[in-house]
Design a protein around this motif. Structure first.
Motif: not given
Length: 268
Positions: A34-42, A234-245
């Motif tokens: 994965a590229g980091w940009t696709q995770a940025l919206p999280l 948002r969610d800067l301290d959230r530790r768990t993400f699924s691949y679907d996100e």
């Protein structure tokens, strides 16, 4: 630099991203890469749209000369952001890619800064993460050489905010060490299939887990520096993400974005 208001009312704020393969939105055929940009919206609210224009094997020179920077500039509106970082490909000897850190690299990078500002946008320089090259003693090789230093020099001269993912990555990889650092790069785990477009044991590209942590750092850095307003995060301290996100693309969308985000108008 602090956030400057002025975006048009009623439209989403936009962050355009320019860079190479470490930032690309990947299709499903690249899982778990994965590229980091696709995770940025999280880590950004729905008020922000991330427009990812990064392309594999792009240098500061090729991205500009192939019309990708111009497409961004043609599309930008006052108040938009241009987050860009290069250097991971600029060292290659290919004349279509190569730049020298304190000459041609700076010249091309300056075009991103000036182009964004001419359109009343906000340039932000990203220093890309270092690749995984760690010796038996846990020392990380400085493969990117002078490119991060040159980019920081430009940022100081032009008064552009910097996201120092490079320095952070050196700290991360040294803390993790030779074995644990494999968990954030594209090393397949038991039971994971080898995809057609993925190389097992890739020390350059990230798994989704690594992309998420890089995106978290980038979002936090922009927020803490006041580059973007605090209520965008948002969610800067959230530790768990699924691949679907993670925003994986289907092949058709991936191909369309690759071909369409190019301008044939005179370069900037």
């Amino acid at each position: 630099m602090t956030y400057a208001p002025g975006q048009q009312q009623g439209r989403r704020h936009r962050i355009f991203v320019a860079g190479g393969s470490n930032a690309v939105d990947r299709p499903y055929s690249f899982l778990p890469m994965a590229g980091w940009t696709q995770a940025l919206p999280l880590f950004l609210t729905d008020a922000v749209e991330v427009v990812n224009c990064a392309r594999a094997r792009a240098s500061s020179k090729s991205f500009r000369e192939r019309g990708r920077l111009q497409w961004i500039l043609d599309t930008m509106e006052p108040g938009d952001y241009l987050l860009f970082g290069f250097g991971q490909t600029d060292w290659k000897p290919d004349p279509g890619l190569h730049t020298e850190p304190f000459s041609t690299f700076l010249e091309h990078m300056a075009a991103y800064v000036h182009g964004a500002r001419e359109r009343q946008g906000h340039p932000v320089i990203l220093l890309p993460y270092e690749r995984r090259r760690i010796d038996a003693h846990g020392n990380v090789a400085r493969f990117l050489g002078d490119y991060p230093l040159a980019a920081r020099q430009l940022a100081e001269e032009e008064h552009v905010p910097v996201v120092d993912l490079y320095g952070q990555s050196l700290q991360w990889w040294e803390e993790l060490g030779p074995e644990a650092s494999k968990r954030v790069f594209t090393y397949l785990r038991p039971g994971e299939p080898l995809q057609r477009d993925v190389q097992d044991g890739d020390n350059v590209h990230l798994r989704a887990e690594g992309a998420i942590e890089c995106a978290r750092f980038i979002a936090r850095s922009m927020l803490e520096q006041g580059v973007i307003p605090s209520h965008w995060g948002r969610d800067l301290d959230r530790r768990t993400f699924s691949y679907d996100e993670m925003g994986w693309l289907d092949e058709e969308t991936f191909a369309h974005r690759t071909k369409s985000r190019v301008s044939m108008s005179p370069g900037s």
